[in-house]
Design a protein around this motif. Structure first.
Motif, PDB file in Angstrom:
ATOM      1  N   ALA A 145      61.868  30.847  59.803  1.00 44.63           N
ATOM      2  CA  ALA A 145      61.785  31.507  58.501  1.00 44.63           C
ATOM      3  C   ALA A 145      62.558  32.819  58.602  1.00 44.63           C
ATOM      4  CB  ALA A 145      60.327  31.782  58.142  1.00 44.63           C
ATOM      5  N   PRO A 146      62.900  33.415  57.476  1.00 47.80           N
ATOM      6  CA  PRO A 146      63.587  34.707  57.542  1.00 47.80           C
ATOM      7  C   PRO A 146      62.812  35.701  58.399  1.00 47.80           C
ATOM      8  CG  PRO A 146      63.635  33.859  55.311  1.00 47.80           C
ATOM      9  CD  PRO A 146      62.754  32.936  56.087  1.00 47.80           C
ATOM     10  N   ALA A 172      70.883  26.852  57.274  1.00 50.65           N
ATOM     11  CA  ALA A 172      72.336  26.659  57.263  1.00 50.65           C
ATOM     12  C   ALA A 172      72.739  25.743  56.119  1.00 50.65           C
ATOM     13  CB  ALA A 172      72.802  26.072  58.589  1.00 50.65           C
ATOM     14  N   SER A 173      73.797  26.133  55.412  1.00 48.69           N
ATOM     15  CA  SER A 173      74.275  25.308  54.308  1.00 48.69           C
ATOM     16  C   SER A 173      75.135  24.152  54.813  1.00 48.69           C
ATOM     17  CB  SER A 173      75.088  26.162  53.324  1.00 48.69           C
ATOM     18  OG  SER A 173      76.176  26.791  53.998  1.00 48.69           O
ATOM     19  N   ASP A 174      75.829  24.335  55.956  1.00 52.27           N
ATOM     20  CA  ASP A 174      76.684  23.283  56.517  1.00 52.27           C
ATOM     21  C   ASP A 174      76.509  23.306  58.032  1.00 52.27           C
ATOM     22  OD1 ASP A 174      78.532  21.371  57.127  1.00 52.27           O
ATOM     23  OD2 ASP A 174      80.297  22.541  56.554  1.00 52.27           O
ATOM     24  N   ALA A 175      75.481  22.633  58.519  1.00 50.75           N
ATOM     25  CA  ALA A 175      75.164  22.665  59.940  1.00 50.75           C
ATOM     26  C   ALA A 175      76.277  22.069  60.791  1.00 50.75           C
ATOM     27  CB  ALA A 175      73.852  21.925  60.190  1.00 50.75           C
ATOM     28  N   LEU A 214      71.014  16.652  63.398  1.00 43.85           N
ATOM     29  CA  LEU A 214      70.647  18.061  63.421  1.00 43.85           C
ATOM     30  C   LEU A 214      69.483  18.280  62.479  1.00 43.85           C
ATOM     31  CD1 LEU A 214      74.233  19.562  63.297  1.00 43.85           C
ATOM     32  CD2 LEU A 214      72.621  19.877  65.175  1.00 43.85           C
ATOM     33  N   ALA A 215      68.556  19.144  62.872  1.00 42.36           N
ATOM     34  CA  ALA A 215      67.389  19.425  62.038  1.00 42.36           C
ATOM     35  C   ALA A 215      67.002  20.888  62.167  1.00 42.36           C
ATOM     36  CB  ALA A 215      66.214  18.532  62.450  1.00 42.36           C
ATOM     37  N   ASP A 216      66.385  21.409  61.135  1.00 40.17           N
ATOM     38  CA  ASP A 216      65.849  22.775  61.149  1.00 40.17           C
ATOM     39  C   ASP A 216      66.894  23.785  61.621  1.00 40.17           C
ATOM     40  OD1 ASP A 216      63.364  21.893  60.271  1.00 40.17           O
ATOM     41  OD2 ASP A 216      62.646  21.553  62.314  1.00 40.17           O
ATOM     42  N   VAL A 217      68.076  23.713  61.019  1.00 41.77           N
ATOM     43  CA  VAL A 217      69.154  24.626  61.396  1.00 41.77           C
ATOM     44  C   VAL A 217      69.051  25.901  60.567  1.00 41.77           C
ATOM     45  CG1 VAL A 217      71.635  24.906  61.700  1.00 41.77           C
ATOM     46  CG2 VAL A 217      70.604  22.631  61.896  1.00 41.77           C
ATOM     47  N   TRP A 218      68.861  27.018  61.255  1.00 39.78           N
ATOM     48  CA  TRP A 218      68.792  28.334  60.627  1.00 39.78           C
ATOM     49  C   TRP A 218      69.857  29.234  61.225  1.00 39.78           C
ATOM     50  CZ3 TRP A 218      65.152  30.668  57.180  1.00 39.78           C
ATOM     51  CH2 TRP A 218      64.211  29.773  56.640  1.00 39.78           C
ATOM     52  N   THR A 219      70.463  30.062  60.385  1.00 38.56           N
ATOM     53  CA  THR A 219      71.445  31.016  60.861  1.00 38.56           C
ATOM     54  C   THR A 219      70.981  32.435  60.544  1.00 38.56           C
ATOM     55  OG1 THR A 219      72.709  30.959  58.792  1.00 38.56           O
ATOM     56  CG2 THR A 219      73.326  29.384  60.510  1.00 38.56           C
ATOM     57  N   ILE A 244      77.697  34.813  63.807  1.00 40.93           N
ATOM     58  CA  ILE A 244      76.340  34.414  63.447  1.00 40.93           C
ATOM     59  C   ILE A 244      75.546  34.041  64.702  1.00 40.93           C
ATOM     60  CG2 ILE A 244      77.060  33.587  61.189  1.00 40.93           C
ATOM     61  CD1 ILE A 244      76.731  30.716  62.312  1.00 40.93           C
ATOM     62  N   GLY A 245      74.241  34.169  64.586  1.00 35.93           N
ATOM     63  CA  GLY A 245      73.322  33.557  65.523  1.00 35.93           C
ATOM     64  C   GLY A 245      72.657  32.389  64.823  1.00 35.93           C
ATOM     65  N   PHE A 246      72.149  31.433  65.593  1.00 40.74           N
ATOM     66  CA  PHE A 246      71.506  30.295  64.957  1.00 40.74           C
ATOM     67  C   PHE A 246      70.469  29.672  65.881  1.00 40.74           C
ATOM     68  CE2 PHE A 246      75.411  28.832  66.943  1.00 40.74           C
ATOM     69  CZ  PHE A 246      75.054  27.670  67.607  1.00 40.74           C
ATOM     70  N   ARG A 247      69.585  28.913  65.260  1.00 38.20           N
ATOM     71  CA  ARG A 247      68.581  28.138  65.974  1.00 38.20           C
ATOM     72  C   ARG A 247      68.537  26.776  65.321  1.00 38.20           C
ATOM     73  NH1 ARG A 247      63.910  24.841  66.479  1.00 38.20           N
ATOM     74  NH2 ARG A 247      62.737  25.463  68.346  1.00 38.20           N
ATOM     75  N   ALA A 248      68.542  25.702  66.135  1.00 38.54           N
ATOM     76  CA  ALA A 248      68.594  24.348  65.596  1.00 38.54           C
ATOM     77  C   ALA A 248      67.948  23.383  66.576  1.00 38.54           C
ATOM     78  CB  ALA A 248      70.049  23.934  65.340  1.00 38.54           C
ATOM     79  N   SER A 249      67.603  22.210  66.064  1.00 35.66           N
ATOM     80  CA  SER A 249      67.189  21.090  66.892  1.00 35.66           C
ATOM     81  C   SER A 249      68.229  19.988  66.760  1.00 35.66           C
ATOM     82  CB  SER A 249      65.813  20.563  66.472  1.00 35.66           C
ATOM     83  OG  SER A 249      64.814  21.534  66.701  1.00 35.66           O
ATOM     84  N   MET A 250      68.482  19.271  67.855  1.00 34.35           N
ATOM     85  CA  MET A 250      69.534  18.254  67.857  1.00 34.35           C
ATOM     86  C   MET A 250      69.140  17.092  68.752  1.00 34.35           C
ATOM     87  SD  MET A 250      73.635  18.696  68.619  1.00 34.35           S
ATOM     88  CE  MET A 250      73.419  19.334  70.279  1.00 34.35           C
ATOM     89  N   SER A 251      69.571  15.888  68.381  1.00 38.90           N
ATOM     90  CA  SER A 251      69.408  14.712  69.233  1.00 38.90           C
ATOM     91  C   SER A 251      70.677  13.874  69.166  1.00 38.90           C
ATOM     92  CB  SER A 251      68.197  13.886  68.804  1.00 38.90           C
ATOM     93  OG  SER A 251      68.372  13.370  67.499  1.00 38.90           O
ATOM     94  N   TYR A 252      70.941  13.119  70.233  1.00 35.66           N
ATOM     95  CA  TYR A 252      72.085  12.209  70.269  1.00 35.66           C
ATOM     96  C   TYR A 252      71.962  11.288  71.480  1.00 35.66           C
ATOM     97  CZ  TYR A 252      74.086  15.610  73.609  1.00 35.66           C
ATOM     98  OH  TYR A 252      74.290  16.463  74.663  1.00 35.66           O
TER      99      TYR A 252
END
Length: 262
Positions: A145-146, A172-175, A214-219, A244-252
């Motif tokens: 959250a902010p 993020a608008s475009d992760a 990608l999920a829950d991507v915040w910048t 920018i700084g960012f936090r995200a979850s990712m799988s592949y």
């Protein structure tokens, strides 16, 4: 006949560090975008890649808390399937197309190191940590959250090499724009007198990350320091400014790499 995919080969094939693909990954990322001296970024590039002059020395630093599995629910053995990783991704070009290049990467798990070398990631041992998020809210866990604050660090051989801070501002608008296709160099040297400069394998490959999500991507705001240490060249890419700084979850999943040779 000895069996296995990587060393050590063994009678039952269970002792190898990395079993054969497919390999599946899920992780949480704390990242910071920054710009370094373009000449320093260009100096890391192998033959076949060229500097991305349009990005002016852009680099992305990733701290990742990973969980791994193959095809037999290996994630249920967390002491082997969980690990942490730090990497730098430098903007570059391959035949005119934008890519990223990984000159340095550190990991705290020998199984992950073996898989990385097979893919062309130049992994070294390190100790990597990042702030985690927990479902139960409280003063010991930030929120996605902010204002959510995250820290991350890398050390190796008892020396601190990188420290980062991220403060979240918005989703993020475009992760996808955070991640370029990644090019690696698979390199395995020759141990023969007079032929040390003629490796057995030396090939550029494109990393193939299948079913990437990608999920829950915040910048937000990011800051990072790269610190000098004996036996390391990470600090040669020290930031001159941050993005920018960012936090995200990712799988592949990984099943192969794509050779980029002629």
């Amino acid at each position: 006949m000895l069996q296995g995919y990587t060393y050590p080969l063994s009678p039952r094939g269970e002792a190898n560090l990395a079993s054969a693909p497919p390999w599946h990954y899920a992780g949480d990322i704390v990242g910071v975008e920054f710009w370094t001296d373009p000449a320093a970024a260009a100096a890391t590039l192998p033959e076949g890649l060229t500097p991305d002059t349009g990005s002016g020395g852009r680099v992305v630093a990733l701290f990742v808390d990973w969980q791994f599995s193959a095809e037999h629910d290996e994630y249920l053995d967390p002491v082997r399937s969980q690990y942490r990783e730090f990497m730098l991704l430098v903007d570059a070009r391959f035949q005119g197309e934008p890519v990223s290049w990984c000159p340095y990467i550190y990991v705290d798990n020998d199984l992950a190191m073996a898989r990385g070398w097979v893919q062309g990631f130049p992994k070294k041992l390190g100790s990597v940590h990042q702030t985690r998020v927990f479902a139960s809210p409280g003063k010991a866990s930030p929120s996605l959250a902010p204002g959510g604050r995250f820290g991350a660090s890398l050390s190796a051989a008892g020396r601190t090499l990188a420290e980062a801070r991220v403060i979240l501002e918005r989703p993020a608008s475009d992760a996808a724009a955070l991640f370029r296709p990644t090019v690696n160099l698979r390199h395995f040297p020759t141990l023969a007198a007079g032929r040390y400069d003629k490796p057995a394998v030396h090939e550029l490959v494109m990393a193939e990350f299948r079913d990437r999500r990608l999920a829950d991507v915040w910048t937000g705001a990011g800051d990072i320091s790269l610190l000098p240490a004996r036996g390391e060249e990470l600090a040669d890419l020290a930031p001159v400014r941050t993005g920018i700084g960012f936090r995200a979850s990712m799988s592949y999943s990984v099943t192969d790499v794509r050779p980029l040779g002629a």
